[in-house]
Design a protein around this motif. Structure first.
Motif, PDB file in Angstrom:
ATOM      1  N   UNK A  50      17.888 -38.274 -78.775  1.00  0.00           N
ATOM      2  CA  UNK A  50      17.615 -38.727 -80.151  1.00  0.00           C
ATOM      3  C   UNK A  50      17.224 -40.206 -80.167  1.00  0.00           C
ATOM      4  N   UNK A  51      16.267 -40.535 -81.017  1.00  0.00           N
ATOM      5  CA  UNK A  51      15.814 -41.908 -81.170  1.00  0.00           C
ATOM      6  C   UNK A  51      15.691 -42.247 -82.653  1.00  0.00           C
ATOM      7  N   UNK A  52      16.153 -43.428 -83.017  1.00  0.00           N
ATOM      8  CA  UNK A  52      15.991 -43.909 -84.392  1.00  0.00           C
ATOM      9  C   UNK A  52      14.517 -44.227 -84.632  1.00  0.00           C
ATOM     10  N   UNK A  53      13.983 -43.721 -85.723  1.00  0.00           N
ATOM     11  CA  UNK A  53      12.554 -43.841 -85.991  1.00  0.00           C
ATOM     12  C   UNK A  53      12.236 -45.153 -86.693  1.00  0.00           C
ATOM     13  N   UNK A  54      11.135 -45.763 -86.285  1.00  0.00           N
ATOM     14  CA  UNK A  54      10.649 -46.964 -86.943  1.00  0.00           C
ATOM     15  C   UNK A  54       9.588 -46.606 -87.981  1.00  0.00           C
TER      16      UNK A  54
ATOM     17  N   UNK B  80       4.446 -54.559 -89.385  1.00  0.00           N
ATOM     18  CA  UNK B  80       5.897 -54.733 -89.285  1.00  0.00           C
ATOM     19  C   UNK B  80       6.545 -53.379 -89.043  1.00  0.00           C
ATOM     20  N   UNK B  81       7.719 -53.404 -88.414  1.00  0.00           N
ATOM     21  CA  UNK B  81       8.410 -52.171 -88.055  1.00  0.00           C
ATOM     22  C   UNK B  81       9.868 -52.281 -88.486  1.00  0.00           C
ATOM     23  N   UNK B  82      10.308 -51.304 -89.289  1.00  0.00           N
ATOM     24  CA  UNK B  82      11.677 -51.271 -89.779  1.00  0.00           C
ATOM     25  C   UNK B  82      12.343 -49.996 -89.273  1.00  0.00           C
ATOM     26  N   UNK B  83      13.505 -50.132 -88.645  1.00  0.00           N
ATOM     27  CA  UNK B  83      14.212 -48.979 -88.105  1.00  0.00           C
ATOM     28  C   UNK B  83      14.934 -48.254 -89.226  1.00  0.00           C
ATOM     29  N   UNK B  84      14.640 -46.971 -89.358  1.00  0.00           N
ATOM     30  CA  UNK B  84      15.236 -46.163 -90.422  1.00  0.00           C
ATOM     31  C   UNK B  84      16.435 -45.386 -89.889  1.00  0.00           C
TER      32      UNK B  84
ATOM     33  N   UNK C  58      10.908 -40.923 -75.060  1.00  0.00           N
ATOM     34  CA  UNK C  58      10.360 -42.205 -75.521  1.00  0.00           C
ATOM     35  C   UNK C  58       9.403 -42.747 -74.459  1.00  0.00           C
ATOM     36  N   UNK C  59       8.132 -42.796 -74.812  1.00  0.00           N
ATOM     37  CA  UNK C  59       7.080 -43.196 -73.876  1.00  0.00           C
ATOM     38  C   UNK C  59       6.596 -44.601 -74.238  1.00  0.00           C
ATOM     39  N   UNK C  60       6.569 -45.529 -73.286  1.00  0.00           N
ATOM     40  CA  UNK C  60       6.134 -46.892 -73.609  1.00  0.00           C
ATOM     41  C   UNK C  60       4.629 -46.976 -73.857  1.00  0.00           C
ATOM     42  N   UNK C  61       4.222 -48.027 -74.539  1.00  0.00           N
ATOM     43  CA  UNK C  61       2.806 -48.251 -74.829  1.00  0.00           C
ATOM     44  C   UNK C  61       1.990 -48.350 -73.545  1.00  0.00           C
ATOM     45  N   UNK C  62       2.596 -48.866 -72.476  1.00  0.00           N
ATOM     46  CA  UNK C  62       1.878 -49.014 -71.209  1.00  0.00           C
ATOM     47  C   UNK C  62       1.471 -47.679 -70.601  1.00  0.00           C
ATOM     48  N   UNK C  63       2.075 -46.575 -71.071  1.00  0.00           N
ATOM     49  CA  UNK C  63       1.755 -45.257 -70.533  1.00  0.00           C
ATOM     50  C   UNK C  63       0.586 -44.593 -71.256  1.00  0.00           C
TER      51      UNK C  63
ATOM     52  N   UNK D 239       9.792 -45.519 -81.910  1.00  0.00           N
ATOM     53  CA  UNK D 239      11.173 -46.011 -81.843  1.00  0.00           C
ATOM     54  C   UNK D 239      11.234 -47.119 -80.803  1.00  0.00           C
ATOM     55  N   UNK D 240      11.664 -48.314 -81.238  1.00  0.00           N
ATOM     56  CA  UNK D 240      11.800 -49.455 -80.330  1.00  0.00           C
ATOM     57  C   UNK D 240      10.521 -49.688 -79.543  1.00  0.00           C
ATOM     58  N   UNK D 241       9.395 -49.643 -80.230  1.00  0.00           N
ATOM     59  CA  UNK D 241       8.080 -49.914 -79.646  1.00  0.00           C
ATOM     60  C   UNK D 241       7.673 -48.854 -78.624  1.00  0.00           C
ATOM     61  N   UNK D 242       8.220 -47.645 -78.755  1.00  0.00           N
ATOM     62  CA  UNK D 242       7.852 -46.539 -77.875  1.00  0.00           C
ATOM     63  C   UNK D 242       7.504 -45.326 -78.727  1.00  0.00           C
ATOM     64  N   UNK D 243       6.612 -44.494 -78.194  1.00  0.00           N
ATOM     65  CA  UNK D 243       6.251 -43.258 -78.875  1.00  0.00           C
ATOM     66  C   UNK D 243       7.241 -42.165 -78.490  1.00  0.00           C
ATOM     67  N   UNK D 244       7.742 -41.444 -79.490  1.00  0.00           N
ATOM     68  CA  UNK D 244       8.671 -40.345 -79.235  1.00  0.00           C
ATOM     69  C   UNK D 244       7.852 -39.052 -79.154  1.00  0.00           C
TER      70      UNK D 244
END
Length: 317
Positions: free
Chosen positions: A43-47, A228-232, A240-245, A276-281
């Motif tokens: 589980x990941x908190x969504x931004x 801007x990104x707000x964690x909901x 969770x896949x990083x942007x670099x991927x 979530x946290x600058x990563x794609x879920x």
């Protein structure tokens, strides 16, 4: 016996999807800068993606200075009123034998004038305090009136004020104490600190807004528009896949996942994938997967090179 030349013998079609898989040994991956990581779904908190506007502090500066000036004017008016009131008391105590009637009337007139000046200065002070509250809300309005460190840092541009507006129809109660924004052009993230709800909406977005503080040295400037990104509180289960991927190619976004020993296939990234946290879920990779987290562009180059060479071999046949 010599092995295949670079790009040869490294591609094959996946029977279940028709897409091409790329074979790269550990030595080859190291040589071209490809790094993989085995990631598990959780589980990941969504931004929520919001829209930020860096506000010009000029209006806050003007209100703060005007209020300070009004305070000084009120003190001056009260001091004059005290002097004239004292003069009136002395004139009355001396009586008509010492102070002529005309002189007494003059002193009384000065008292009335000074009292009116005090009332006007008090009214001006109340008006400015109310204006600060109406324009900026109770938190910033009180800070303007008190000239608190919050406002001092804004005036000195040690901090900047960012209005963050949610997409229309979104709401967060309470808003998160911290958020983040991307600084152009590198899109590096900086931390925002919650101040208060915004008193007006962004006309372009028509959503609920909040005021946040960002450090003046963060690289933002008044007038800038930022993401801007707000964690909901909402969560999404996935990897969770990083942007670099992520690679962007032919109008889509892709990642490379492992489909066998030293074998990787391109996998589409959904356009509406949660962040979530600058990563794609990513929720369609199963419970875990090997992901190319660094160097996916190099894998794409190998894939395309292999396809071209395979096509050339077919033509020769």
């Amino acid at each position: 016996m010599a092995g295949p030349a670079p790009g040869q013998g490294r591609t094959r079609f996946l029977p279940e999807s028709g897409r091409v898989a790329v074979r790269l040994t550990a030595e080859e991956r190291a040589r071209i800068g490809v790094v993989t990581d085995r990631l598990a779904a959780q589980p990941h908190r969504i931004e929520i993606l919001a829209y930020g506007s860096v506000l010009d502090p000029a209006r806050i500066t003007d209100l703060t200075n005007s209020y300070a000036g009004a305070v000084a004017s009120l003190r001056t008016a009260r001091a004059r009123a005290e002097v004239s009131a004292g003069a009136l008391r002395r004139a009355r105590s001396l009586g008509p034998k010492v102070v002529a009637g005309a002189q007494l009337e003059t002193v009384e007139g000065s008292v009335h004038t000074d009292e009116a000046a005090v009332a006007a200065a008090e009214s001006q002070l109340r008006t400015l305090a109310a204006t600060a509250q109406q324009e900026w809300g109770p938190v910033l309005g009180r800070a303007i009136v008190e000239r608190s460190p919050l406002v001092t840092r804004l005036i000195e541009r040690a901090d900047l004020l960012v209005q963050v507006t949610l997409p229309s129809g979104e709401a967060m109660k309470p808003p998160p104490a911290t958020a983040s924004a991307e600084v152009p052009p590198q899109s590096e993230r900086v931390t925002l600190h919650f101040v208060s709800p915004a008193t007006r909406t962004d006309q372009r977005i028509q959503g609920v807004g909040y005021y946040y503080l960002v450090a003046g040295e963060a690289g933002l400037l008044p007038g800038m528009s930022v993401q801007a990104f707000l964690t909901s509180p909402r969560e999404s289960v996935g990897i969770a896949v990083p942007e670099s991927a992520v690679i962007h190619w032919q109008g889509g976004a892709w990642i490379y996942r492992g489909v066998g020993a030293d074998t990787f296939a391109r996998h589409p990234l959904k356009a509406d994938a949660p962040i979530s946290a600058d990563r794609y879920v990513v929720d369609d990779l199963g419970p875990e997967a090997d992901i190319v987290v660094t160097g996916p562009q190099a894998v794409l180059s190998e894939e395309l090179r292999g396809q071209v060479q395979a096509s050339g071999d077919t033509d020769d046949d």
